[in-house]
Design an enzyme around this catalytic site. Structure first.
Site, PDB file in Angstrom:
ATOM      1  N   VAL A   1       0.788  -1.066  -0.094  1.00  0.00           N
ATOM      2  CA  VAL A   1      -0.066  -0.038  -0.047  1.00  0.00           C
ATOM      3  C   VAL A   1       0.891   1.186   0.038  1.00  0.00           C
ATOM      4  O   VAL A   1       0.779   2.261  -0.853  1.00  0.00           O
ATOM      5  CB  VAL A   1      -1.059   0.082   1.140  1.00  0.00           C
ATOM      6  CG1 VAL A   1      -1.678   1.331   1.423  1.00  0.00           C
ATOM      7  CG2 VAL A   1      -1.823  -1.045   0.991  1.00  0.00           C
TER       8      VAL A   1
ATOM      9  N   PHE B   1      -8.325   1.104  -0.783  1.00  0.00           N
ATOM     10  CA  PHE B   1      -9.369   0.050  -1.258  1.00  0.00           C
ATOM     11  C   PHE B   1      -8.576  -0.611  -2.478  1.00  0.00           C
ATOM     12  O   PHE B   1      -9.434  -1.447  -3.319  1.00  0.00           O
ATOM     13  CB  PHE B   1     -10.617   0.469  -1.661  1.00  0.00           C
ATOM     14  CG  PHE B   1     -11.592   1.070  -0.676  1.00  0.00           C
ATOM     15  CD1 PHE B   1     -12.169   0.044   0.225  1.00  0.00           C
ATOM     16  CD2 PHE B   1     -11.599   2.367  -0.322  1.00  0.00           C
ATOM     17  CE1 PHE B   1     -12.914   0.472   1.292  1.00  0.00           C
ATOM     18  CE2 PHE B   1     -12.348   2.760   0.703  1.00  0.00           C
ATOM     19  CZ  PHE B   1     -13.056   1.823   1.651  1.00  0.00           C
TER      20      PHE B   1
ATOM     21  N   LYS C   1      -6.711  -3.488  -4.911  1.00  0.00           N
ATOM     22  CA  LYS C   1      -6.537  -4.706  -4.963  1.00  0.00           C
ATOM     23  C   LYS C   1      -5.144  -5.166  -5.404  1.00  0.00           C
ATOM     24  O   LYS C   1      -4.472  -4.524  -6.566  1.00  0.00           O
ATOM     25  CB  LYS C   1      -7.524  -5.411  -5.974  1.00  0.00           C
ATOM     26  CG  LYS C   1      -8.939  -5.001  -5.724  1.00  0.00           C
ATOM     27  CD  LYS C   1      -9.844  -5.577  -6.926  1.00  0.00           C
ATOM     28  CE  LYS C   1      -9.662  -5.210  -8.216  1.00  0.00           C
ATOM     29  NZ  LYS C   1     -10.465  -3.866  -8.389  1.00  0.00           N
TER      30      LYS C   1
ATOM     31  N   GLY D   1     -14.976 -21.163  -5.781  1.00  0.00           N
ATOM     32  CA  GLY D   1     -13.284 -21.448  -5.516  1.00  0.00           C
ATOM     33  C   GLY D   1     -12.583 -22.178  -4.618  1.00  0.00           C
ATOM     34  O   GLY D   1     -13.395 -23.298  -3.782  1.00  0.00           O
TER      35      GLY D   1
ATOM     36  N   CYS E   1      -5.689  -9.430   3.368  1.00  0.00           N
ATOM     37  CA  CYS E   1      -6.604  -8.523   3.960  1.00  0.00           C
ATOM     38  C   CYS E   1      -7.908  -9.326   4.334  1.00  0.00           C
ATOM     39  O   CYS E   1      -8.332  -9.165   5.659  1.00  0.00           O
ATOM     40  CB  CYS E   1      -7.214  -7.690   2.789  1.00  0.00           C
ATOM     41  SG  CYS E   1      -5.809  -6.484   2.483  1.00  0.00           S
TER      42      CYS E   1
HETATM   43  P1  NAD Z   1       3.223  -4.706   3.967  1.00  0.00           P
HETATM   44  O1  NAD Z   1       3.541  -5.788   5.035  1.00  0.00           O
HETATM   45  O2  NAD Z   1       3.443  -5.155   2.536  1.00  0.00           O
HETATM   46  O3  NAD Z   1       3.904  -3.390   4.394  1.00  0.00           O
HETATM   47  C1  NAD Z   1       4.275  -2.776   5.490  1.00  0.00           C
HETATM   48  C2  NAD Z   1       5.654  -2.155   5.696  1.00  0.00           C
HETATM   49  O4  NAD Z   1       5.631  -1.335   6.652  1.00  0.00           O
HETATM   50  C3  NAD Z   1       6.696  -3.069   5.572  1.00  0.00           C
HETATM   51  O5  NAD Z   1       7.684  -2.623   4.560  1.00  0.00           O
HETATM   52  C4  NAD Z   1       7.423  -2.569   6.978  1.00  0.00           C
HETATM   53  O6  NAD Z   1       8.798  -2.969   7.150  1.00  0.00           O
HETATM   54  C5  NAD Z   1       6.969  -1.169   7.233  1.00  0.00           C
HETATM   55  N1  NAD Z   1       7.088  -0.811   8.588  1.00  0.00           N
HETATM   56  C6  NAD Z   1       6.564  -1.286   9.973  1.00  0.00           C
HETATM   57  N2  NAD Z   1       6.753  -0.507  10.906  1.00  0.00           N
HETATM   58  C7  NAD Z   1       7.527   0.489  10.565  1.00  0.00           C
HETATM   59  C8  NAD Z   1       7.713   1.749  11.008  1.00  0.00           C
HETATM   60  N3  NAD Z   1       7.454   2.014  12.099  1.00  0.00           N
HETATM   61  N4  NAD Z   1       8.073   2.769  10.303  1.00  0.00           N
HETATM   62  C9  NAD Z   1       8.371   2.523   9.099  1.00  0.00           C
HETATM   63  N5  NAD Z   1       7.825   1.365   8.254  1.00  0.00           N
HETATM   64  C10 NAD Z   1       7.470   0.611   8.938  1.00  0.00           C
HETATM   65  O7  NAD Z   1       1.646  -4.270   3.921  1.00  0.00           O
HETATM   66  P2  NAD Z   1       0.640  -3.752   3.288  1.00  0.00           P
HETATM   67  O8  NAD Z   1       0.000  -4.999   2.412  1.00  0.00           O
HETATM   68  O9  NAD Z   1       1.157  -2.558   2.381  1.00  0.00           O
HETATM   69  O10 NAD Z   1      -0.452  -3.416   4.105  1.00  0.00           O
HETATM   70  C11 NAD Z   1      -0.483  -2.226   4.940  1.00  0.00           C
HETATM   71  C12 NAD Z   1      -1.866  -1.778   5.380  1.00  0.00           C
HETATM   72  O11 NAD Z   1      -2.609  -1.433   4.510  1.00  0.00           O
HETATM   73  C13 NAD Z   1      -2.463  -3.005   6.289  1.00  0.00           C
HETATM   74  O12 NAD Z   1      -3.222  -2.338   7.192  1.00  0.00           O
HETATM   75  C14 NAD Z   1      -3.423  -3.528   5.235  1.00  0.00           C
HETATM   76  O13 NAD Z   1      -4.555  -4.313   5.989  1.00  0.00           O
HETATM   77  C15 NAD Z   1      -3.778  -2.390   4.575  1.00  0.00           C
HETATM   78  N6  NAD Z   1      -4.436  -2.645   3.131  1.00  0.00           N
HETATM   79  C16 NAD Z   1      -3.559  -3.613   2.357  1.00  0.00           C
HETATM   80  C17 NAD Z   1      -4.036  -3.890   1.082  1.00  0.00           C
HETATM   81  C18 NAD Z   1      -3.329  -4.860   0.117  1.00  0.00           C
HETATM   82  O14 NAD Z   1      -3.874  -5.318  -0.707  1.00  0.00           O
HETATM   83  N7  NAD Z   1      -2.032  -5.302   0.466  1.00  0.00           N
HETATM   84  C19 NAD Z   1      -5.083  -3.108   0.323  1.00  0.00           C
HETATM   85  C20 NAD Z   1      -5.773  -2.286   1.357  1.00  0.00           C
HETATM   86  C21 NAD Z   1      -5.336  -2.186   2.620  1.00  0.00           C
END
Ligand code: NAD
Length: 455
Positions: free
Chosen positions: A11, A155, A157, A263, A270
């Site tokens: 994200v 939001f 994907k 599926g 998520c």
């Molecule tokens: P991710 O694990 O890919 O990335 C999180 C990043 O944050 C990591 O690189 C980590 O090293 C870094 N991090 C952790 N603590 C830190 C700090 N104190 N300072 C700086 N960096 C720090 O996670 P993601 O998939 O990007 O998800 C992030 C959030 O977004 C979650 O809450 C998730 O639910 C939400 N989200 C994810 C998606 C998706 O498709 N992946 C979609 C919508 C919302």
């Protein structure tokens, strides 16, 4: 505008790169030095269509920076996005330690007005906790710069993240009805103005409703999937075709066609964790979310559907048998293996004594890493990672399909037949037409479609 993104994962990186693409000056911060080094050397830590080009273009233009320097990053942006992970805690609730650590980093270094934007998916009430953590750090420093926390859930994907971010269906922003909340609203309005040129897509609301909206959306989508999976299993028993049923109900505009595919269960970072987290929130308020408990239970069971079909066809003891598996990522166009149904299938096949040859167009590297953790090195040695889908088939008893990559949709069926020991396909994503399979002499097992192949 000057923007800081804390957390450079799926994200954070997509948000930072896309906001830079619109002309903003973006600092992406992460605690993972290797990730930041990779990005600063022109690499990309995740597979996401189109992302590499956007990152490269904006780095070259000097609008996108990657850093582990907390003080410099916090000093940079008037808008401070928090996009760190919120994994499930042991009890299923969202673990907020990374969000609160990010908040404290902001509090330790901020001077002057900042808008803190919660982009991570966080339980209702988290903005208050973020504000409290910042206030605590400011008090320790003896300073009182103005700030406000807004909720702007994401939001996008995975697999279509850049496209989703650049062309959002909606932008949800929750802010306080205070002078600094109103000031934040004006800044957010300016930031997102390029997305609203064609028509207004922003939904303004209070902070708690914005936080809740993200969980409600994912819970609804997960519900549709579990609903169809449960009906597909019944369709197999009563002799109905779930695909015909899907078309039949999806044509009703009140229902719609999206997210009605039966599926092998949903996975990813998520849906599983967000369904658990909202259930956990409800329990804290002494309420059961009966529908969502069932959604989760159905999904856990559905992740075993392919294993069950293999056992039904080949027996409980799979020692000495080899299977080909196509698709490892939890969905196409990503290398994300978090909660992927393939992990459940592989565990089951290996534990029953089988050997497996697997292929995934992009997730093989990540799969090796997570499967080593799931299975241990001894069992991992029973999995062969094949360079091409066809290589995986040689000498296998059956092909099992777990992820619906485009490249698997129209394969050379004659070659599949020639390579498999016997022409059996167990398809966890209903990619093929059962009638075609029968005409080709392939024994085909889909999900909720047995009526078309059992005659
Ligand atoms: P991710 O694990 O890919 O990335 C999180 C990043 O944050 C990591 O690189 C980590 O090293 C870094 N991090 C952790 N603590 C830190 C700090 N104190 N300072 C700086 N960096 C720090 O996670 P993601 O998939 O990007 O998800 C992030 C959030 O977004 C979650 O809450 C998730 O639910 C939400 N989200 C994810 C998606 C998706 O498709 N992946 C979609 C919508 C919302």
């Amino acid at each position: 505008m000057k923007i800081t993104i804390i957390g450079t994962g799926y994200v954070g990186l997509v948000t930072g790169a896309c906001l830079a693409e619109l002309g903003n000056d973006v600092f992406c911060l992460d605690v993972d030095q290797r990730k930041i080094d990779l990005l600063n050397n022109g690499g990309i830590p995740i597979h996401e269509p189109g992302l590499e080009e956007v990152v490269a273009r904006n780095r070259a233009a000097g609008r996108l920076h990657f850093s582990t320097d907390v003080a410099a990053s916090v000093a940079h942006g008037q808008l401070q996005f928090i996009a760190v992970g919120t994994p499930p805690d042991e009890d299923g609730s969202a673990d907020l330690q990374y969000v609160l650590a990010a908040a404290r980093s902001i509090g330790r270094h901020m001077d002057g007005f900042k808008v803190i934007v919660d982009k991570s998916t966080v339980p209702v009430g988290t903005a208050d906790r973020v504000a409290a953590a910042i206030r605590e750090e400011l008090a320790a420093r003896g300073v009182q710069p103005e700030f406000t926390v807004v909720s702007n859930p994401e939001f996008l994907k995975e697999g279509a993240a850049v496209e989703d971010f650049m062309r959002p269906d909606r932008i949800v922003i929750g802010h306080d009805d205070t002078p600094s909340g109103q000031r934040a609203r004006e800044l957010m309005k300016l930031l997102y103005a390029p997305f609203n040129r064609n028509h207004e897509r922003t939904y303004w609301m209070d902070v708690r409703s914005a936080e809740f909206t993200k969980y409600a959306a994912n819970a609804m989508l997960a519900t549709r999937i579990s609903f169809m999976n449960e009906l597909a299993n019944l369709a197999d028993k009563v002799g109905a075709d779930i695909e015909a049923v899907r078309h039949g109900i999806g044509s009703d505009p009140r229902i719609g066609h999206s997210f009605l595919y039966a599926g092998a269960g949903y996975g990813g970072s998520c849906f599983p964790k967000d369904v658990q987290a909202i259930e956990r929130t409800a329990r804290q308020y002494n309420q059961d979310l009966l529908i969502l408990s069932a959604v989760e239970a159905v999904n856990e069971r559905q992740k075993h559907v392919l294993g069950r079909k293999v056992v039904a066809r080949f027996g409980e003891d799979l020692a000495g048998r080899r299977f080909a598996v196509w698709g490892l990522a939890f969905k196409p166009n990503t290398d994300d293996m978090r909660e992927a149904p393939s992990r459940v299938l592989l565990q089951e096949l290996i534990e029953r004594g089988a050997t497996v040859a697997v292929h995934d167009p992009v997730a093989m590297h990540e799969a090796k890493r997570v499967l080593a953790l799931d299975l241990g090195d001894d069992k991992l040695a029973r999995i062969e990672f094949s360079e091409s889908p066809m290589d995986a088939l040689t000498g296998a008893e059956a092909l099992v399909i777990v992820t619906e990559w485009k490249a698997f949709r129209s394969p050379d069926f004659e070659q599949i037949k020639a390579r498999l020991k016997q022409p059996v396909i167990i398809d966890g994503r209903n990619l093929y037409e059962p009638a075609l399979m029968t005409s080709l002499g392939i024994e085909y097992h889909g999900i909720g479609r047995s009526v078309l192949t059992s005659k």
